[in-house]
Write a protein that holds these residues in place. Structure first.
Motif, PDB file in Angstrom:
ATOM      1  N   PHE A 145      -6.486   6.361   8.383  1.00 27.53           N
ATOM      2  CA  PHE A 145      -5.042   6.195   8.369  1.00 27.53           C
ATOM      3  C   PHE A 145      -4.669   4.796   7.870  1.00 27.53           C
ATOM      4  CE2 PHE A 145      -6.445   9.038  11.683  1.00 27.53           C
ATOM      5  CZ  PHE A 145      -5.657  10.167  11.483  1.00 27.53           C
ATOM      6  N   PHE A 146      -3.465   4.662   7.310  1.00 27.32           N
ATOM      7  CA  PHE A 146      -2.972   3.351   6.913  1.00 27.32           C
ATOM      8  C   PHE A 146      -1.498   3.245   7.294  1.00 27.32           C
ATOM      9  CE2 PHE A 146      -2.857   6.200   3.266  1.00 27.32           C
ATOM     10  CZ  PHE A 146      -1.596   6.029   2.710  1.00 27.32           C
ATOM     11  N   ILE A 147      -1.097   2.035   7.684  1.00 28.03           N
ATOM     12  CA  ILE A 147       0.272   1.816   8.159  1.00 28.03           C
ATOM     13  C   ILE A 147       1.203   1.349   7.040  1.00 28.03           C
ATOM     14  CG2 ILE A 147      -0.371   1.365  10.558  1.00 28.03           C
ATOM     15  CD1 ILE A 147      -0.171  -1.652   9.883  1.00 28.03           C
ATOM     16  N   ASN A 148       0.639   0.737   6.002  1.00 20.70           N
ATOM     17  CA  ASN A 148       1.451   0.185   4.913  1.00 20.70           C
ATOM     18  C   ASN A 148       1.133   0.835   3.573  1.00 20.70           C
ATOM     19  OD1 ASN A 148       2.645  -1.741   6.638  1.00 20.70           O
ATOM     20  ND2 ASN A 148       1.010  -3.200   6.253  1.00 20.70           N
ATOM     21  N   SER A 210      -2.670   0.966  -9.040  1.00 24.11           N
ATOM     22  CA  SER A 210      -2.250   2.210  -8.392  1.00 24.11           C
ATOM     23  C   SER A 210      -2.143   1.949  -6.898  1.00 24.11           C
ATOM     24  CB  SER A 210      -3.261   3.329  -8.661  1.00 24.11           C
ATOM     25  OG  SER A 210      -2.872   4.509  -8.005  1.00 24.11           O
ATOM     26  N   ILE A 211      -0.945   2.111  -6.363  1.00 26.35           N
ATOM     27  CA  ILE A 211      -0.721   1.818  -4.944  1.00 26.35           C
ATOM     28  C   ILE A 211       0.068   2.958  -4.304  1.00 26.35           C
ATOM     29  CG2 ILE A 211       0.212   0.191  -3.257  1.00 26.35           C
ATOM     30  CD1 ILE A 211       0.043  -1.975  -5.375  1.00 26.35           C
ATOM     31  N   VAL A 212      -0.401   3.422  -3.156  1.00 24.76           N
ATOM     32  CA  VAL A 212       0.304   4.426  -2.366  1.00 24.76           C
ATOM     33  C   VAL A 212       0.977   3.710  -1.195  1.00 24.76           C
ATOM     34  CG1 VAL A 212       0.112   6.538  -1.010  1.00 24.76           C
ATOM     35  CG2 VAL A 212      -1.424   6.165  -2.966  1.00 24.76           C
ATOM     36  N   ASN A 213       2.290   3.842  -1.090  1.00 26.61           N
ATOM     37  CA  ASN A 213       3.057   3.143  -0.056  1.00 26.61           C
ATOM     38  C   ASN A 213       3.777   4.106   0.871  1.00 26.61           C
ATOM     39  OD1 ASN A 213       2.674   0.385  -0.901  1.00 26.61           O
ATOM     40  ND2 ASN A 213       4.002   0.823  -2.641  1.00 26.61           N
ATOM     41  N   ASN A 214       3.867   3.723   2.138  1.00 23.82           N
ATOM     42  CA  ASN A 214       4.811   4.390   3.027  1.00 23.82           C
ATOM     43  C   ASN A 214       5.774   3.374   3.645  1.00 23.82           C
ATOM     44  OD1 ASN A 214       2.446   3.544   4.475  1.00 23.82           O
ATOM     45  ND2 ASN A 214       3.209   4.602   6.278  1.00 23.82           N
ATOM     46  N   VAL A 215       5.746   2.136   3.114  1.00 23.65           N
ATOM     47  CA  VAL A 215       6.700   1.076   3.481  1.00 23.65           C
ATOM     48  C   VAL A 215       7.115   0.352   2.192  1.00 23.65           C
ATOM     49  CG1 VAL A 215       5.672   0.750   5.768  1.00 23.65           C
ATOM     50  CG2 VAL A 215       4.890  -0.653   3.849  1.00 23.65           C
ATOM     51  N   PRO A 216       8.157  -0.484   2.235  1.00 17.97           N
ATOM     52  CA  PRO A 216       8.611  -1.151   1.004  1.00 17.97           C
ATOM     53  C   PRO A 216       7.704  -2.277   0.524  1.00 17.97           C
ATOM     54  CG  PRO A 216      10.381  -1.015   2.641  1.00 17.97           C
ATOM     55  CD  PRO A 216       9.100  -0.675   3.344  1.00 17.97           C
ATOM     56  N   TYR A 217       7.015  -2.973   1.460  1.00 23.20           N
ATOM     57  CA  TYR A 217       6.377  -4.245   1.130  1.00 23.20           C
ATOM     58  C   TYR A 217       4.865  -4.165   0.986  1.00 23.20           C
ATOM     59  CZ  TYR A 217      10.894  -6.132   2.563  1.00 23.20           C
ATOM     60  OH  TYR A 217      12.229  -6.391   2.675  1.00 23.20           O
ATOM     61  N   ILE A 218       4.346  -5.128   0.212  1.00 21.42           N
ATOM     62  CA  ILE A 218       2.905  -5.275   0.052  1.00 21.42           C
ATOM     63  C   ILE A 218       2.600  -6.742  -0.219  1.00 21.42           C
ATOM     64  CG2 ILE A 218       2.934  -4.834  -2.454  1.00 21.42           C
ATOM     65  CD1 ILE A 218       0.262  -3.324  -2.034  1.00 21.42           C
ATOM     66  N   GLY A 219       1.411  -7.187   0.163  1.00 19.93           N
ATOM     67  CA  GLY A 219       0.956  -8.532  -0.195  1.00 19.93           C
ATOM     68  C   GLY A 219       1.767  -9.662   0.394  1.00 19.93           C
ATOM     69  N   GLY A 220       2.305  -9.491   1.591  1.00 25.44           N
ATOM     70  CA  GLY A 220       3.030 -10.577   2.240  1.00 25.44           C
ATOM     71  C   GLY A 220       4.492 -10.663   1.873  1.00 25.44           C
ATOM     72  N   GLY A 221       5.109  -9.543   1.511  1.00 27.92           N
ATOM     73  CA  GLY A 221       6.550  -9.536   1.299  1.00 27.92           C
ATOM     74  C   GLY A 221       7.012  -9.161  -0.089  1.00 27.92           C
ATOM     75  N   MET A 222       6.086  -8.750  -0.982  1.00 25.32           N
ATOM     76  CA  MET A 222       6.496  -8.294  -2.309  1.00 25.32           C
ATOM     77  C   MET A 222       7.059  -6.877  -2.185  1.00 25.32           C
ATOM     78  SD  MET A 222       3.519  -9.818  -4.810  1.00 25.32           S
ATOM     79  CE  MET A 222       2.119  -9.297  -3.822  1.00 25.32           C
TER      80      MET A 222
END
Length: 312
Positions: A145-148, A210-222
């Motif tokens: 599972f992943f949260i972000n 290629s990135i799968v997201n379930n939240v808006p942010y990645i890498g410390g706020g991008m």
């Protein structure tokens, strides 16, 4: 929650944020004692230990809330442990962020000020169900599972270079850990090659990110997936192809600024279920933690988990 005086099981990663959590925990503990809150504390000892602790706590069921004090990686481990515990009635989770990126906290609306984050927990009155990403490897059957987010290619290579560098530790000590990802971007740019990516029936010959997201942010706020939210079911997969160097540099600039969604060269796929694979080995990360360097063949969907915390 029926119990007006809940008991907390607290999982603390003192190494989160390159030791930032070690400074925060005494402040939080003093406040817990001042408020006469019942709690039992568990300290992580190594990578993966938070997952083991969470699973054990879930099986014993001696608490009302599991409070996590650490970074996205610690929360990632706890959620995996709790979901693998297969509880009939899940114990809700609360979170005080002390990591370098804290993307989940930004997405959820959790304060970076520890006492304010604790107030969000204490003043909460209703469970908040959060969308959790779920993956299954078609080869081998491994799942998790992943949260972000789950990243493949350039983004995952940045994670690899960042987490193995002294730069991140130095910036974390200055409370500037979110910039470590951007600083390693150029190095990753020089070493990341394109790869063939297959999403359902779509083929990308020169995929780069290629990135799968379930939240808006990645890498410390991008902010790369502005329409996503931890409170909405679904996933967004975005793909960047490498057409030419000037175009790619422009896209990467937008990526660092958190404006990559503005580029017409970014392909986006939104669904509750996705299939993704590559033709060769690539770096993979889960929630900013290295997962593997391997050929990708994944089925992705979502589950939910209850949180006990007000969101801003």
């Amino acid at each position: 929650m029926k119990n007006k005086n809940p008991k907390f099981s607290i999982i603390v990663n003192l190494k989160a944020g390159s030791g930032h959590a070690k400074k925060i925990w005494p402040i939080v503990e003093r406040e817990l004692k001042r408020r006469n809150l019942a709690y039992e504390c568990f300290y992580t000892k190594a990578i993966g230990h938070a997952q083991t602790l969470a699973k054990e706590i879930a099986h014993k069921r001696e608490c009302d809330i599991i409070l996590v004090l650490g970074g996205d990686g610690t929360l990632h481990e706890v959620i995996n442990g709790l979901l693998f515990a297969k509880q009939k009635t899940p114990i809700p989770v609360s979170y005080i962020p002390t990591g370098s990126g804290n993307d989940f906290a930004k997405s959820y609306g959790i304060s970076n000020t520890p006492i304010k984050a604790l107030d969000q927990i204490i003043n909460c009155q209703n469970i908040q169900n959060v969308c959790i990403g779920h993956y299954i490897e078609k080869i081998g059957g491994r799942e998790g599972f992943f949260i972000n987010n789950l990243g493949i290619g350039f983004d995952a290579r940045i994670v690899h270079k960042t987490n193995s560098s002294l730069t991140k530790k130095g910036l974390n000590k200055l409370n500037l850990g979110q910039f470590s990802y951007a600083m390693k971007g150029f190095s990753a740019f020089l070493t990341q090659n394109t790869f063939e990516l297959i999403i359902g029936e779509r083929h990308f010959k020169k995929a780069y990110i290629s990135i799968v997201n379930n939240v808006p942010y990645i890498g410390g706020g991008m902010k790369v997936s502005p329409e996503m939210s931890p409170f909405k079911k679904g996933l967004e997969l975005f793909v960047v192809e490498k057409k030419d160097i000037p175009n790619l540099l422009k896209i990467l600039s937008l990526f660092i600024q958190g404006k990559v969604d503005k580029s017409p060269y970014v392909h986006r796929f939104k669904n509750n279920k996705l299939a993704i694979k590559t033709k060769n080995s690539q770096f993979i990360h889960l929630d900013g933690e290295e997962f593997a360097k391997a050929e990708v063949n994944l089925i992705l969907d979502t589950q939910t988990y209850p949180f006990w915390q007000i969101h801003n």
